[in-house]
Motif scaffolding. Structure first.
Motif, short mmCIF file in Angstrom:
data_model
loop_
_atom_site.label_atom_id
_atom_site.label_comp_id
_atom_site.label_asym_id
_atom_site.label_seq_id
_atom_site.Cartn_x
_atom_site.Cartn_y
_atom_site.Cartn_z
N ARG A 97 0.84 -1.21 0.00
CA ARG A 97 0.00 0.00 0.00
C ARG A 97 0.88 1.26 0.00
O ARG A 97 0.64 2.19 -0.77
CB ARG A 97 -0.93 0.00 1.20
CG ARG A 97 -1.86 1.21 1.24
CD ARG A 97 -2.78 1.18 2.45
NE ARG A 97 -3.49 -0.07 2.55
CZ ARG A 97 -4.72 -0.29 2.09
NH1 ARG A 97 -5.37 0.69 1.54
NH2 ARG A 97 -5.28 -1.46 2.20
N ASP A 98 1.90 1.29 0.84
CA ASP A 98 2.80 2.45 0.88
C ASP A 98 3.53 2.63 -0.44
O ASP A 98 3.70 3.75 -0.92
CB ASP A 98 3.82 2.32 2.02
CG ASP A 98 3.19 2.43 3.39
OD1 ASP A 98 2.07 2.99 3.50
OD2 ASP A 98 3.80 1.96 4.36
N ARG A 99 3.96 1.52 -1.04
CA ARG A 99 4.66 1.62 -2.32
C ARG A 99 3.75 2.18 -3.40
O ARG A 99 4.17 3.02 -4.20
CB ARG A 99 5.16 0.24 -2.75
CG ARG A 99 6.46 -0.10 -2.09
CD ARG A 99 6.98 -1.32 -2.72
NE ARG A 99 6.15 -2.40 -2.19
CZ ARG A 99 6.52 -3.63 -2.15
NH1 ARG A 99 7.67 -3.97 -2.64
NH2 ARG A 99 5.75 -4.55 -1.63
N CYS A 100 2.51 1.71 -3.44
CA CYS A 100 1.57 2.22 -4.45
C CYS A 100 1.28 3.70 -4.23
O CYS A 100 1.24 4.48 -5.19
CB CYS A 100 0.28 1.41 -4.42
SG CYS A 100 0.45 -0.26 -5.08
N ASN A 101 1.09 4.09 -2.98
CA ASN A 101 0.83 5.51 -2.68
C ASN A 101 2.02 6.37 -3.08
O ASN A 101 1.85 7.44 -3.66
CB ASN A 101 0.50 5.69 -1.20
CG ASN A 101 -0.88 5.21 -0.86
OD1 ASN A 101 -1.77 5.15 -1.72
ND2 ASN A 101 -1.08 4.83 0.39
N GLU A 102 3.23 5.91 -2.77
CA GLU A 102 4.41 6.69 -3.13
C GLU A 102 4.58 6.77 -4.64
O GLU A 102 4.92 7.82 -5.18
CB GLU A 102 5.66 6.08 -2.48
CG GLU A 102 6.89 6.94 -2.68
CD GLU A 102 8.11 6.40 -1.95
OE1 GLU A 102 9.23 6.80 -2.34
OE2 GLU A 102 7.96 5.57 -1.03
N CYS A 103 4.30 5.69 -5.32
CA CYS A 103 4.38 5.68 -6.78
C CYS A 103 3.39 6.68 -7.37
O CYS A 103 3.70 7.44 -8.28
CB CYS A 103 4.14 4.27 -7.31
SG CYS A 103 4.30 4.11 -9.09
N ARG A 104 2.18 6.69 -6.82
CA ARG A 104 1.16 7.63 -7.28
C ARG A 104 1.59 9.07 -7.00
O ARG A 104 1.45 9.95 -7.85
CB ARG A 104 -0.18 7.31 -6.62
CG ARG A 104 -1.32 8.11 -7.18
CD ARG A 104 -2.70 7.71 -6.68
NE ARG A 104 -2.76 7.44 -5.26
CZ ARG A 104 -3.06 6.26 -4.71
NH1 ARG A 104 -3.32 5.23 -5.46
NH2 ARG A 104 -3.10 6.12 -3.40
#
Length: 149
Positions: free
Chosen positions: A133-140
Motif C-alpha cells: 500500500r505504501d509503495r503504491c501511494n508513493e508511486c502515485r
C-alpha cells in the motif's frame, strides 16, 4: 530462472524453471501446480500479481485464468517494478551470500536457494506484502516514477 509466490500468510515452494519461461510453461508448471493451490489457501478474495512479462499476459494464460475464475491485478504498462516478490528475491540472495560459500555449480546453488527460501520467516514476507500500500501511494505521489522501496 527461479519462481515463487508470497502472501501475508503463505509462500509457495521455490520452483526452478528449466529452459525458457513461455506462456505454456507458465500455465502448466507455475499457475496450475503452484499459484492455484496457494490462492485456494488464501481464499476467494486473493488477487495474484504479475508483471507485464509476455508469458504472464499471453492469451493462453488469460483464457486459463478466466476458466478457473481468477482475477489478477492489472499492472500499468510503464510502471516501476512494484512487485513485492522482488524484495523477497533480494532477501533470498542476501541470505545465500551471508550464510554460504559460493556454490561450485548450479546444483549446489539450487540446494542453497531451496534451504534459504524455506528458512525465510513468514513474518518477513508478510512485512513485504504489507508495504505494498505504501509503495503504491508513493508511486502515485511520484506520478508513476520510482519509489525508495
Amino acid at each position: 530462472m527461479m519462481w515463487a509466490g508470497i502472501s501475508e500468510h503463505h509462500m509457495t515452494p521455490l520452483y526452478h524453471v528449466r529452459g525458457n519461461l513461455n506462456a505454456l510453461v507458465y500455465r502448466d508448471q507455475i499457475l496450475r501446480p503452484q499459484v492455484l493451490p496457494m490462492l485456494r489457501q488464501i481464499g476467494p478474495h486473493a488477487v495474484p500479481q504479475g508483471e507485464n512479462a509476455p508469458p504472464h499476459r499471453a492469451r493462453l494464460v488469460d483464457a486459463f485464468l478466466q476458466q478457473v475464475q481468477i482475477n489478477r491485478m492489472d499492472w500499468p504498462a510503464n510502471s516501476p517494478n512494484m512487485n513485492p516478490i522482488e524484495h523477497a528475491w533480494d532477501m533470498l540472495g542476501r541470505r545465500v551470500r551471508e550464510n554460504h560459500a559460493p556454490p561450485a555449480n548450479l546444483q549446489q546453488l539450487l540446494v542453497l536457494l531451496q534451504q534459504e527460501w524455506q528458512a525465510i520467516p513468514q513474518a518477513n514476507l508478510a512485512n513485504i506484502v504489507h508495504s505494498m500500500r505504501d509503495r503504491c501511494n508513493e508511486c502515485r505521489q511520484n506520478r508513476g516514477s520510482y519509489t525508495h522501496h
